[in-house]
Design an enzyme around this catalytic site. Sequence first.
Site, mmCIF file in Angstrom:
data_model
loop_
_atom_site.group_PDB
_atom_site.id
_atom_site.type_symbol
_atom_site.label_atom_id
_atom_site.label_comp_id
_atom_site.label_asym_id
_atom_site.label_seq_id
_atom_site.Cartn_x
_atom_site.Cartn_y
_atom_site.Cartn_z
ATOM 1 N N GLU A 226 0.976 -1.041 0.108
ATOM 2 C CA GLU A 226 -0.093 0.111 -0.143
ATOM 3 C C GLU A 226 0.855 1.350 -0.087
ATOM 4 O OE1 GLU A 226 -2.548 -1.911 3.339
ATOM 5 O OE2 GLU A 226 -4.133 -0.773 2.234
ATOM 6 N N GLU B 124 -4.315 -9.708 4.073
ATOM 7 C CA GLU B 124 -5.121 -8.975 5.037
ATOM 8 C C GLU B 124 -6.412 -10.018 5.136
ATOM 9 O OE1 GLU B 124 -3.600 -7.115 3.032
ATOM 10 O OE2 GLU B 124 -3.071 -5.339 4.227
#
Length: 244
Positions: free
Chosen positions: A115, A135
């Site tokens: 990210e 995640e």
Amino acid sequence: MSNFEVIIYEKKDDVGYVTLNRPQALNAYNLQMRDELYQVLGAIKDDPEVKVAIFRGAGERAFCAGADLTEFLTAPSPVIARQVRWERDVWGLFLSITKPLIAAVHGYVLGDGLEIALCCDIRLASEDAQFGLPEVGLGIIPAAGGTQTLPRVIGRTKALEILLTGRWITAKEAHRLKLVNQVVTRPDLLPIAETLANKIKGYNLTAVSYAKQAITRGLDMSLEQGLELEAKLGACLKGGEPHG
Ligand code: COA
């Protein structure tokens, strides 16, 4: 050079160098790194001496192996850990920077690591890089903008596949998917990032900033609005108005 503990921030010849520096934990992103990154990003945004910034990871094995899982274990739940982690809008700040940002990544580029790279404008990867968003397998979802930035970079189909399956991809595949601009050897990673930074910093910085904004902001607009934005920025540039 800064006094931070888990980030090294240096300025050299108008380039800001941000190094995630917890190599013993594969540069996992912890609360301290969040706080330091927030300060560093503010400095990059405001410091007229920084024209371009390069992000990289310390050590041989990783750019960043994602959120620090040991902090998850000390919180009542991963969800609460995540809420604490995002009290500061690091990612909003990251994406608001109008200067060019280059990610030079190697090894593990997971979760927050990916990210962070996605908040940058140009991504260079060494051949050993591996990318993934683990995640969902941990019962959470990316919270550093990944659900929005990844599809904007590689498209909905592949972004959903990567997110929902947790499958990691190699540097070669990342290049094929246009997740990274270029794959280079490990020794070439920083020199090539610096060559790009040096090239960009030689241009009119307002033009560079407007060009970045025209694309990044324009992508979230209709074509008509985007064309208006381009015309507006172009007119400001001709008028010599400062950017803000
Ligand atoms: N948080 C905290 N510590 C981490 C970490 C993380 N996300 N990723 C790696 N580390 C630590 C390990 O605990 C280990 O510490 P130790 O030497 O004190 O035991 C050290 O970094 C090296 O990692 P290790 O797991 O021994 O290396 P490996 O080569 O066997 O495996 C990975 C590398 C990346 C596959 C593995 O570390 C991993 O799966 N990490 C978690 C990735 C993840 O799920 N991130 C969260 C995304 S939200």
